[in-house]
Design an enzyme around this catalytic site. Structure first.
Site, short mmCIF file in Angstrom:
data_model
loop_
_atom_site.label_atom_id
_atom_site.label_comp_id
_atom_site.label_asym_id
_atom_site.label_seq_id
_atom_site.Cartn_x
_atom_site.Cartn_y
_atom_site.Cartn_z
CG HIS A 1 -20.58 5.73 4.82
ND1 HIS A 1 -19.96 4.67 4.19
CD2 HIS A 1 -21.50 5.20 5.66
CE1 HIS A 1 -20.49 3.54 4.64
NE2 HIS A 1 -21.42 3.83 5.54
CG LEU B 1 -9.52 0.82 5.42
CD1 LEU B 1 -8.95 -0.08 6.51
CD2 LEU B 1 -10.39 1.91 6.05
CB ILE B 2 -6.85 6.78 3.43
CG1 ILE B 2 -7.95 7.15 2.42
CG2 ILE B 2 -5.65 7.71 3.31
CD1 ILE B 2 -7.55 7.13 0.97
CG ASN C 1 -15.56 8.53 2.61
OD1 ASN C 1 -15.67 8.32 1.40
ND2 ASN C 1 -16.04 7.67 3.52
CE LYS D 1 -4.05 0.33 2.03
NZ LYS D 1 -5.27 0.78 2.72
#
Ligand code: GAR
Length: 195
Positions: A109, A92-93, A107, A65
């Site tokens: 959601h 996921l960051i 973000n 990642k």
């Protein structure tokens, strides 16, 4: 002029809604890059049609990642992005991006967080039989759909509502409100000018 990037993994309808609003309202800002971890995503086609550059990467072709996030950061810097707007980016960051852009990643959601984080949030809420549903825009931290809440919009679910029409209402709300939150965070006033 502030530049920002949108990250999307799929359809990209929120990405397009933001780009269109920015242009309609002639914001003093530029959506300078679409980033996707799914090169086949519909979002990439939308970016082409809108003449917005995109950076599509295949996570599996990087060692880990940190390595793909370093490549993403290089692209963000090349395109001058100061804000990252996640719009259906289903990943996921990691620490690398958080260190570089911490506090500047948001973000959306499709639930009233902290209820129903993760995938299929609308389905989760529907099956739980909630009477009020909605959307949340929040700052991103290392968690899944966690981080300080910036804005929420809610609506009541009617007796005969189906999962499909709840999803439809959620998308309508997202397309209406996410561009407004982005505009505000870019420091622009109602006319899209620097406040
Ligand atoms: C949106 O409904 C967004 O809220 C959701 O993905 C959808 C993307 O739609 N995001 C999450 O669930 C994040 N955990 P789009 O690709 O058409 O904009």
């Amino acid at each position: 002029m502030k530049k920002f990037a949108v990250f999307a993994s799929g359809n990209g309808s929120n990405f397009e809604a933001i780009a269109k609003r920015m242009r309609e309202e002639k914001w003093d800002a530029e959506l300078s890059l679409l980033v996707t971890d799914k090169p086949q995503a519909k979002a990439v086609e939308r970016a082409e049609a809108l003449h917005i550059p995109s950076f599509a990467f295949e996570p599996s072709s990087f060692e880990n990642k940190a390595a793909f996030e370093r490549a993403v950061i290089e692209q963000l810097r090349l395109h001058g992005a100061e804000l990252i707007v996640l719009a259906g980016y289903m990943r996921l960051i990691g620490d690398t991006l958080l260190e570089a852009y911490g506090g500047r990643i948001i973000n959306i959601h499709p639930s009233l967080l902290p209820a129903f984080p993760g995938i299929d949030a609308v389905g989760q809420a529907y099956r739980a039989g909630v009477k009020v549903a909605g959307i949340t825009v929040h700052y991103v931290d290392e968690g899944m759909d966690t981080g300080p809440i910036i804005a929420q919009k809610a609506f009541e679910i009617q007796e005969n509502d189906t999962l499909e029409n709840i999803e439809h209402t959620i998308h309508e709300l997202e397309h209406k409100w996410y561009p407004s939150v982005v505009k505000q965070l870019l420091g622009l006033n109602n006319r899209g000018e620097k406040a």
